[in-house]
Write an enzyme that holds these catalytic residues in place. Structure first.
Site, PDB file in Angstrom:
ATOM      1  N   GLU A  30       0.877  -1.164   0.000  1.00  0.00           N
ATOM      2  CA  GLU A  30       0.000   0.000   0.000  1.00  0.00           C
ATOM      3  C   GLU A  30       0.924   1.225   0.000  1.00  0.00           C
ATOM      4  O   GLU A  30       1.828   1.306   0.834  1.00  0.00           O
ATOM      5  CB  GLU A  30      -0.885   0.000   1.252  1.00  0.00           C
ATOM      6  CG  GLU A  30      -1.872   1.136   1.215  1.00  0.00           C
ATOM      7  CD  GLU A  30      -2.778   1.223   2.439  1.00  0.00           C
ATOM      8  OE1 GLU A  30      -2.788   0.287   3.254  1.00  0.00           O
ATOM      9  OE2 GLU A  30      -3.459   2.257   2.549  1.00  0.00           O
ATOM     10  N   ARG A  44       5.701 -13.016   9.492  1.00  0.00           N
ATOM     11  CA  ARG A  44       6.376 -11.728   9.291  1.00  0.00           C
ATOM     12  C   ARG A  44       7.791 -11.783   9.827  1.00  0.00           C
ATOM     13  O   ARG A  44       8.073 -12.502  10.778  1.00  0.00           O
ATOM     14  CB  ARG A  44       5.768 -10.611  10.137  1.00  0.00           C
ATOM     15  CG  ARG A  44       4.369 -10.396  10.093  1.00  0.00           C
ATOM     16  CD  ARG A  44       3.996  -9.109  10.808  1.00  0.00           C
ATOM     17  NE  ARG A  44       2.963  -8.540   9.994  1.00  0.00           N
ATOM     18  CZ  ARG A  44       3.062  -7.403   9.333  1.00  0.00           C
ATOM     19  NH1 ARG A  44       4.112  -6.632   9.457  1.00  0.00           N
ATOM     20  NH2 ARG A  44       2.093  -6.983   8.578  1.00  0.00           N
ATOM     21  N   LYS A  90       4.619   0.374   9.968  1.00  0.00           N
ATOM     22  CA  LYS A  90       4.696   1.588   9.167  1.00  0.00           C
ATOM     23  C   LYS A  90       4.189   2.790   9.953  1.00  0.00           C
ATOM     24  O   LYS A  90       4.718   3.886   9.835  1.00  0.00           O
ATOM     25  CB  LYS A  90       3.831   1.436   7.916  1.00  0.00           C
ATOM     26  CG  LYS A  90       4.621   1.070   6.674  1.00  0.00           C
ATOM     27  CD  LYS A  90       3.777   1.269   5.432  1.00  0.00           C
ATOM     28  CE  LYS A  90       3.205  -0.041   4.964  1.00  0.00           C
ATOM     29  NZ  LYS A  90       2.402   0.066   3.749  1.00  0.00           N
TER      30      LYS A  90
HETATM   31  P1  ATP Z   1      -0.145  -1.839   6.615  1.00  0.00           P
HETATM   32  O1  ATP Z   1      -0.971  -2.797   5.783  1.00  0.00           O
HETATM   33  O2  ATP Z   1      -0.447  -1.842   8.052  1.00  0.00           O
HETATM   34  O3  ATP Z   1      -0.007  -0.483   6.038  1.00  0.00           O
HETATM   35  P2  ATP Z   1       1.997  -3.562   5.899  1.00  0.00           P
HETATM   36  O4  ATP Z   1       3.345  -3.587   6.537  1.00  0.00           O
HETATM   37  O5  ATP Z   1       1.169  -4.778   5.837  1.00  0.00           O
HETATM   38  O6  ATP Z   1       1.316  -2.394   6.635  1.00  0.00           O
HETATM   39  P3  ATP Z   1       1.753  -3.404   3.051  1.00  0.00           P
HETATM   40  O7  ATP Z   1       2.111  -2.273   2.182  1.00  0.00           O
HETATM   41  O8  ATP Z   1       0.348  -3.857   3.068  1.00  0.00           O
HETATM   42  O9  ATP Z   1       2.201  -2.960   4.484  1.00  0.00           O
HETATM   43  O10 ATP Z   1       2.725  -4.626   2.797  1.00  0.00           O
HETATM   44  C1  ATP Z   1       3.026  -5.129   1.532  1.00  0.00           C
HETATM   45  C2  ATP Z   1       3.422  -6.573   1.636  1.00  0.00           C
HETATM   46  O11 ATP Z   1       4.536  -6.747   2.501  1.00  0.00           O
HETATM   47  C3  ATP Z   1       2.293  -7.406   2.184  1.00  0.00           C
HETATM   48  O12 ATP Z   1       2.153  -8.561   1.384  1.00  0.00           O
HETATM   49  C4  ATP Z   1       2.740  -7.755   3.565  1.00  0.00           C
HETATM   50  O13 ATP Z   1       2.233  -8.994   3.958  1.00  0.00           O
HETATM   51  C5  ATP Z   1       4.261  -7.762   3.446  1.00  0.00           C
HETATM   52  N1  ATP Z   1       4.879  -7.437   4.726  1.00  0.00           N
HETATM   53  C6  ATP Z   1       4.650  -6.354   5.473  1.00  0.00           C
HETATM   54  N2  ATP Z   1       5.364  -6.396   6.618  1.00  0.00           N
HETATM   55  C7  ATP Z   1       6.062  -7.548   6.596  1.00  0.00           C
HETATM   56  C8  ATP Z   1       6.993  -8.178   7.497  1.00  0.00           C
HETATM   57  N3  ATP Z   1       7.341  -7.621   8.655  1.00  0.00           N
HETATM   58  N4  ATP Z   1       7.526  -9.366   7.126  1.00  0.00           N
HETATM   59  C9  ATP Z   1       7.191  -9.923   5.961  1.00  0.00           C
HETATM   60  N5  ATP Z   1       6.332  -9.392   5.074  1.00  0.00           N
HETATM   61  C10 ATP Z   1       5.767  -8.214   5.377  1.00  0.00           C
END
Ligand code: ATP
Ligand code: MG
Length: 562
Positions: A35, A260, A270
């Site tokens: 996102e 994660r 984030k």
């Molecule tokens: P949010 O959705 O709360 O803004 P997010 O960290 O999930 O935060 P995204 O932009 O949705 O951010 O993440 C993009 C991809 O990265 C998603 O597929 C998510 O599952 C993966 N991702 C995010 N954080 C991690 C992490 N700590 N370890 C592994 N994969 C991650």
């Protein structure tokens, strides 16, 4: 295409291999779906390496898809930084996509759900919806609007789209079951009204799909075969499948979850990283203390070391905390092999070599990288007045201190043996200068009579060295596992006050002044450094990437002997 099981195939690789062998899937298509509401961190890096890596390994494709369904926090700045970071890590997408390009299709599918009686417009408030959702142990209760006729739902949804309602006046919900054991299945909200401009679609839309509604449809449109996400979406999988099963999608992706990445002494949220930036606790998203890819880049980490780190930590279903030291260990290994060596004195103390001729300058030869003879040699100016590291001198040294002290002889790296003859102080009693004598026969750091010294110091010539700013970084937080903050405390209570130390009067050997931003070096005895992006020849600035001290190797050795 590599169909042989690798040594340590992770569980997703195994699933893909089976899917290809059984013919369920012809060719692998994955995606990385950020996102655009912040900069990428190393957790995203893990997801990038996994998704792009699998596509590469199995001869498939990987899309970079911006999941831009929430207009409130998304910006072009983030889109650009994300594209840059993915490429910097060494990956190239097959297709660049934006969820917002699918808004019309999403709308069509929402109508399809309405027409088949599987979605309805609910006029309850957000609070009412939350309150009637039930709990893990009690069922939810149906909305009074749950049985609206299809025609009415269609009419209301079209009005929502035309902007005839205020925000919050109504939402579109799936009609699944209010007593479903999985809370995500209790008539989840699919669309909400938001009278906000979107950074790509402008004012075209005032209804926006929820993440759960949109995600599977994005995957279906792109023909994603393996939709890989993190474990917290496991409970959303039934909804993901329900949504795909109930409209006429062109393909049926499947979702797989992995754990994660979490790292010690930092955070991977984030929202929290954004707070650190907004409150000025760090200098920006690319502050070298941040766990962001842009922070890592500025700090001097290499993309290949990050990729290797992601490969080594593996992919599993169990949440874990990875030691920051393990990352440093990998960085160090790579930098050791590749970095040219140089001399820089971080905290200078002047040394006058009294028996060295005044005005004389000689060039001493220094190897550029003992790990790589092909890196060659360079010439470093040596003269009567030099700087050494203040901590390399002790007036009353303890037993195991082998560096300089009164009457003690040490080697100057690449140059001569010197012996300290006098300590000069200012009125405040601080040491301002040392007087030494050198052995003219000990050029190249070898005494002709074979006598030995225990200490070897780095140095720079006073006249020829250049003043530089050096920034030393340490962990951002003091708590090893930031998910274990004490009750009543917040992240602020765990900030490490010495996460950044700025030395403004360091002295670097002349060759370093020409370093280009992000160029990497090993400063002898001090660690690996890279020129900051703001560094100029007039005002060189270096970031310490990582120290030389290898505490991880020690930890591992200790583990093995325990
Ligand atoms: P949010 O959705 O709360 O803004 P997010 O960290 O999930 O935060 P995204 O932009 O949705 O951010 O993440 C993009 C991809 O990265 C998603 O597929 C998510 O599952 C993966 N991702 C995010 N954080 C991690 C992490 N700590 N370890 C592994 N994969 C991650
Ligand atoms: Mg997310």
């Amino acid at each position: 295409m590599d169909m042989q099981p690798s040594k340590a195939a992770n569980f997703i690789e195994q699933i893909i291999r089976e899917d290809l062998e059984s013919g369920r899937v012809k060719s692998v298509v994955t995606r990385f779906p950020p996102e655009p509401n912040g900069y990428l961190h190393i957790g995203h890096g893990k997801s990038i390496c996994l998704n792009f890596g699998l596509a590469e390994q199995f001869g498939g494709q990987c899309n970079l898809r911006f999941d831009d369904t929430n207009p409130e926090k998304e910006e072009t700045e983030y889109v650009e930084s994300i594209m840059h970071d993915v490429q910097w890590l060494g990956f190239q997408w097959d297709n660049l996509r934006f969820a917002s390009d699918y808004f019309h299709q999403f709308y069509e599918w929402a109508l399809e759900l309405i027409d088949s009686g599987k979605a309805y417009v609910d006029s309850q408030s957000a609070d009412e919806i939350r309150e009637t959702r039930g709990t893990l142990t009690s069922p939810g209760s149906p909305s009074p609007w749950r049985d609206r006729p299809v025609e009415e739902n269609r009419d209301l949804f079209e009005k929502m789209k035309r902007g005839e309602f205020e925000e919050g006046a109504c939402v579109l919900r799936a009609k699944i079951a209010m007593d479903h054991p999985n809370l995500n299945m209790r008539d989840p909200v699919l669309y909400r009204i938001l009278h906000r401009g979107h950074f790509r679609t402008g004012d075209e839309w005032c209804i926006y799909p929820m993440y759960d509604f949109a995600h599977g449809y994005e995957d279906a449109i792109e023909g994603i075969t393996h939709s890989i996400c993190t474990l917290e979406f496991e409970d959303h999988r039934p909804l993901y499948e329900w949504l795909l099963d109930n409209v006429s999608v062109p393909s049926k992706p499947r979702q797989f979850e992995f754990a994660r990445l979490n790292l010690t002494y930092t955070v991977m949220s984030k929202r929290l990283l954004m707070t650190l930036v907004r409150e000025g606790i760090v200098s920006g998203w690319d502050d070298p203390r941040m766990p962001t890819l842009s922070g890592f880049r500025r700090r001097g980490y290499t993309p290949s070391a990050i990729r290797r780190f992601c490969a080594e930590i593996g992919v599993s279903k169990a949440n874990s905390l990875v030691d920051l030291e393990f990352l440093h260990f990998i960085i160090r290994e790579e930098l050791n092999a590749a970095s040219p060596r140089a001399m820089a004195v971080l905290d200078p103390l002047k040394v006058v070599i009294e028996n060295y001729p005044e005005g004389q300058v000689e060039m001493v030869e220094a190897e550029n990288n003992p790990e790589d003879p092909s890196a060659g040699v360079r010439q470093v100016p040596f003269s009567r007045e030099i700087f050494i590291e203040r901590e390399d001198f002790m007036e009353n040294p303890p037993k195991k201190f082998f560096r300089l002290s009164p009457g003690r002889e040490v080697r100057l790296k690449h140059a001569y043996f010197i012996t300290c003859t006098e300590v000069v102080r200012n009125e405040a009693g601080e040491i301002t200068e040392l007087r030494c004598v050198y052995d003219p026969e000990s050029g190249g750091g070898q005494a002709p009579d074979g006598r030995r010294v225990k200490g070897t110091l780095h140095w720079v010539s006073c006249e020829h060295s250049v003043e530089a700013e050096v920034r030393l970084y340490d962990r951002l937080f003091t708590l090893r596992d930031m998910s274990e903050m004490e009750e009543g405390k917040e992240y602020r209570d765990y900030l490490n006050p010495s996460s950044l130390v700025v030395l403004k009067h360091s002295r670097i050997e002349p060759s370093l002044a020409a370093a280009k931003p992000l160029e990497r070096f090993q400063f002898l005895r001090q660690g690996y450094f890279c020129a900051d992006r703001d560094s100029t020849a007039e005002r060189p600035v270096f970031n310490r990437t990582v120290t030389l001290k290898d505490s991880w190797a020690k930890l591992v050795r200790k583990d093995q002997t325990d």
